[in-house]
Design a protein around this motif. Structure first.
Motif, PDB file in Angstrom:
ATOM      1  N   MET A   1      36.635  15.713  67.592  1.00 15.27           N
ATOM      2  CA  MET A   1      37.804  16.515  67.276  1.00 15.27           C
ATOM      3  C   MET A   1      39.068  15.798  67.725  1.00 15.27           C
ATOM      4  N   ALA A   2      40.124  15.927  66.937  1.00 12.76           N
ATOM      5  CA  ALA A   2      41.377  15.247  67.257  1.00 12.76           C
ATOM      6  C   ALA A   2      42.142  16.028  68.313  1.00 12.76           C
ATOM      7  N   LEU A   3      42.611  15.325  69.326  1.00 14.48           N
ATOM      8  CA  LEU A   3      43.353  15.946  70.415  1.00 14.48           C
ATOM      9  C   LEU A   3      44.574  16.694  69.907  1.00 14.48           C
ATOM     10  N   GLN A   4      45.364  16.040  69.041  1.00 12.18           N
ATOM     11  CA  GLN A   4      46.592  16.676  68.575  1.00 12.18           C
ATOM     12  C   GLN A   4      46.305  17.926  67.761  1.00 12.18           C
ATOM     13  N   GLY A   5      45.206  17.908  66.998  1.00 12.05           N
ATOM     14  CA  GLY A   5      44.852  19.085  66.218  1.00 12.05           C
ATOM     15  C   GLY A   5      44.522  20.280  67.099  1.00 12.05           C
ATOM     16  N   VAL A   6      43.826  20.022  68.205  1.00 12.79           N
ATOM     17  CA  VAL A   6      43.499  21.092  69.154  1.00 12.79           C
ATOM     18  C   VAL A   6      44.769  21.647  69.777  1.00 12.79           C
ATOM     19  N   ILE A   7      45.658  20.737  70.215  1.00 16.47           N
ATOM     20  CA  ILE A   7      46.896  21.182  70.859  1.00 16.47           C
ATOM     21  C   ILE A   7      47.759  21.990  69.890  1.00 16.47           C
ATOM     22  N   ASP A   8      47.867  21.525  68.644  1.00 11.78           N
ATOM     23  CA  ASP A   8      48.665  22.250  67.653  1.00 11.78           C
ATOM     24  C   ASP A   8      48.107  23.655  67.408  1.00 11.78           C
ATOM     25  N   THR A   9      46.781  23.756  67.355  1.00  8.37           N
ATOM     26  CA  THR A   9      46.152  25.062  67.153  1.00  8.37           C
ATOM     27  C   THR A   9      46.465  26.003  68.308  1.00  8.37           C
ATOM     28  N   LEU A  10      46.395  25.493  69.531  1.00 10.06           N
ATOM     29  CA  LEU A  10      46.693  26.324  70.702  1.00 10.06           C
ATOM     30  C   LEU A  10      48.163  26.748  70.714  1.00 10.06           C
ATOM     31  N   LYS A  11      49.046  25.844  70.274  1.00  7.05           N
ATOM     32  CA  LYS A  11      50.473  26.181  70.223  1.00  7.05           C
ATOM     33  C   LYS A  11      50.741  27.295  69.212  1.00  7.05           C
ATOM     34  N   ASN A  12      49.961  27.335  68.136  1.00  4.42           N
ATOM     35  CA  ASN A  12      50.182  28.312  67.067  1.00  4.42           C
ATOM     36  C   ASN A  12      49.453  29.628  67.301  1.00  4.42           C
ATOM     37  N   THR A  13      48.763  29.735  68.427  1.00  4.51           N
ATOM     38  CA  THR A  13      48.023  30.969  68.734  1.00  4.51           C
ATOM     39  C   THR A  13      48.826  31.809  69.720  1.00  4.51           C
ATOM     40  N   ASN A  14      49.486  32.857  69.214  1.00  3.44           N
ATOM     41  CA  ASN A  14      50.313  33.690  70.097  1.00  3.44           C
ATOM     42  C   ASN A  14      49.478  34.788  70.747  1.00  3.44           C
ATOM     43  N   LEU A  15      50.046  35.369  71.791  1.00  2.00           N
ATOM     44  CA  LEU A  15      49.347  36.379  72.592  1.00  2.00           C
ATOM     45  C   LEU A  15      50.122  37.692  72.600  1.00  2.00           C
ATOM     46  N   GLN A  16      50.758  37.995  71.478  1.00  2.00           N
ATOM     47  CA  GLN A  16      51.588  39.195  71.415  1.00  2.00           C
ATOM     48  C   GLN A  16      50.786  40.476  71.572  1.00  2.00           C
ATOM     49  N   GLU A  17      49.477  40.391  71.344  1.00  2.00           N
ATOM     50  CA  GLU A  17      48.637  41.602  71.451  1.00  2.00           C
ATOM     51  C   GLU A  17      48.607  42.147  72.869  1.00  2.00           C
ATOM     52  N   ILE A  18      48.856  41.302  73.858  1.00  2.00           N
ATOM     53  CA  ILE A  18      48.875  41.794  75.243  1.00  2.00           C
ATOM     54  C   ILE A  18      50.316  41.834  75.770  1.00  2.00           C
ATOM     55  N   GLY A  19      51.268  41.743  74.847  1.00  2.00           N
ATOM     56  CA  GLY A  19      52.657  41.953  75.209  1.00  2.00           C
ATOM     57  C   GLY A  19      53.361  40.790  75.864  1.00  2.00           C
ATOM     58  N   VAL A  20      52.903  39.556  75.603  1.00  2.00           N
ATOM     59  CA  VAL A  20      53.593  38.385  76.166  1.00  2.00           C
ATOM     60  C   VAL A  20      54.008  37.464  75.017  1.00  2.00           C
ATOM     61  N   SER A  21      55.030  36.647  75.280  1.00  2.00           N
ATOM     62  CA  SER A  21      55.560  35.766  74.228  1.00  2.00           C
ATOM     63  C   SER A  21      54.989  34.355  74.305  1.00  2.00           C
ATOM     64  N   PHE A  22      53.970  34.151  75.169  1.00  2.00           N
ATOM     65  CA  PHE A  22      53.390  32.822  75.311  1.00  2.00           C
ATOM     66  C   PHE A  22      52.388  32.535  74.195  1.00  2.00           C
ATOM     67  N   SER A  23      52.113  31.239  74.018  1.00  2.00           N
ATOM     68  CA  SER A  23      50.978  30.820  73.204  1.00  2.00           C
ATOM     69  C   SER A  23      49.863  30.377  74.150  1.00  2.00           C
ATOM     70  N   LEU A  24      48.680  30.121  73.601  1.00  2.00           N
ATOM     71  CA  LEU A  24      47.593  29.610  74.442  1.00  2.00           C
ATOM     72  C   LEU A  24      47.956  28.265  75.068  1.00  2.00           C
ATOM     73  N   ALA A  25      48.729  27.465  74.334  1.00  2.00           N
ATOM     74  CA  ALA A  25      49.132  26.162  74.870  1.00  2.00           C
ATOM     75  C   ALA A  25      50.018  26.323  76.103  1.00  2.00           C
ATOM     76  N   ASP A  26      50.838  27.378  76.132  1.00  2.00           N
ATOM     77  CA  ASP A  26      51.706  27.608  77.287  1.00  2.00           C
ATOM     78  C   ASP A  26      50.898  27.922  78.542  1.00  2.00           C
ATOM     79  N   LEU A  27      49.725  28.507  78.379  1.00  2.00           N
ATOM     80  CA  LEU A  27      48.879  28.874  79.519  1.00  2.00           C
ATOM     81  C   LEU A  27      47.884  27.777  79.889  1.00  2.00           C
ATOM     82  N   MET A  28      47.810  26.732  79.094  1.00  2.00           N
ATOM     83  CA  MET A  28      46.807  25.685  79.320  1.00  2.00           C
ATOM     84  C   MET A  28      47.148  24.866  80.556  1.00  2.00           C
TER      85      MET A  28
END
Length: 356
Positions: A1-28
């Motif tokens: 798997m490509a590193l950049q592809g994984v990072i981009d996917t995490l950046k595009n995954t928001n966590l608004q369902e639990i009321g925060v404005s972060f993406s998964l990449a922000d918590l990594m």
């Protein structure tokens, strides 16, 4: 798997369902990829979010091809949430925090003001020359975006392992310990697409988290070309015993040599000397020397900037041929003009360092 592809996917995954404005990449906090297996460490202030975050990470990573996803959590806050550090005051010296690289006696940085002058060829053959002289030598490829060390040393199939405390153990080839980002990428053609913070974290790990085994007499650090962030970061974080600047006889290359010398002066790293690569061509039929790039002015520049010319390396096709085969010319063809020149440079460096 490509590193950049994984990072981009995490950046595009928001966590608004639990009321925060972060993406998964922000918590990594950590990320490791091996084939189709992904390990990720996430920041979570409370266990009540663990199941949600684990399911979210597994779902999005498996959607891009991951077969196994291991998720761990830490209560350490992400770096971007930490308060910014105040800038250094006028009394603070940014170089006072420099550290010695563990288990290394002498550290030599090999640099060039511009690309295409054969800097890595010099770094690899200098490592081989010192090893041939009986020293315990390590080679650190700090050119994160263009790692060529594994190819030139024939180490592309070598594996990097780790100690229980997560110190990287470099493989050995031709008696030289080698570490390069090229040994950690999924394939030889995988690009490194990193922004500054990730690059600096990797560089710091390469400098201070390598288990070199038996203490090294010399560590050769092959820097990227130019006078950019890597060189400045190196100068501010690690104690370097000296730098070698590689050039060709061309005027355009010598202009960049001057910039390189001034940059190392700024970061308080002594310049041990200049190596002139592709200095001349020796005709194999007549033995006559031809200065293809014109008459050299390198020695004049060296004197002007209070350093010296350590040696001139001729143009020999065998140097490139053996590099492609993964064998430094110093080891492959000991009687060649290039091999003798590299050995002379190594001898001059030892003399210079012995006077420090």
């Amino acid at each position: 798997m490509a590193l950049q592809g994984v990072i981009d996917t995490l950046k595009n995954t928001n966590l608004q369902e639990i009321g925060v404005s972060f993406s998964l990449a922000d918590l990594m906090r950590d990320l490791k990829i091996e084939d189709d297996n992904v390990y990720i460490k996430l920041f979570s202030p409370s266990e009540k979010y663990h199941d949600y975050l684990r399911e979210k990470a597994e779902t999005v990573l498996k959607s891009i091809g991951a077969k196994n996803v291991q998720v761990e959590f830490t209560s350490e806050p992400p770096k971007q949430q930490q308060p910014p550090q105040p800038p250094p005051t006028a009394q603070q010296n940014p170089f006072e925090s420099r550290r010695r690289i563990p288990k290394v006696k002498k550290v030599i940085a090999v640099a060039s003001g511009k690309g295409g002058v054969g800097k890595s060829t010099v770094a690899v053959n200098l490592s081989a020359a010192l090893r041939k002289m009986g020293y315990n030598v390590g080679y650190l490829d700090a050119d994160m975006y263009g790692p060529s060390g594994p190819t030139m040393l024939g180490a592309k199939d070598k594996q990097v392992t780790a100690t229980p405390d997560n110190k990287l153990i470099p493989p050995e080839v031709h008696g030289i310990k080698i570490m390069s980002i090229g040994l950690l990428l999924p394939s030889e053609d995988t690009p490194v697409i990193w922004r500054g913070p990730v690059l600096f974290k990797a560089l710091s790990q390469f400098l201070f988290d390598i288990n070199w085994g038996e203490e090294l007499d010399f560590l050769i650090i092959d820097l990227p070309p130019g006078t950019g962030d890597v060189q400045i970061t190196l100068g501010q974080t690690a104690e370097i015993d000296g730098a070698v600047i590689v050039t060709t006889p061309q005027d355009v290359a010598l202009i960049d040599v001057k910039k390189g010398i001034q940059m190392f002066n700024e970061v308080q790293i002594p310049v041990l000397g200049i190596v002139e690569n592709m200095s001349y061509f020796v005709c194999p039929d007549s033995g006559k020397k031809y200065e293809i790039f014109g008459k050299s002015k390198t020695e004049e520049v060296a004197k002007q900037y209070n350093t010296e010319l350590l040696g001139r390396i001729p143009i020999e096709p065998k140097v490139a041929e053996f590099a492609d085969l993964g064998i430094p010319v110093v080891l492959a063809k000991e009687d060649s003009e290039s091999s003798k020149a590299f050995m002379k440079v190594a001898e001059e460096l030892i003399k210079k360092l012995s006077k420090q």
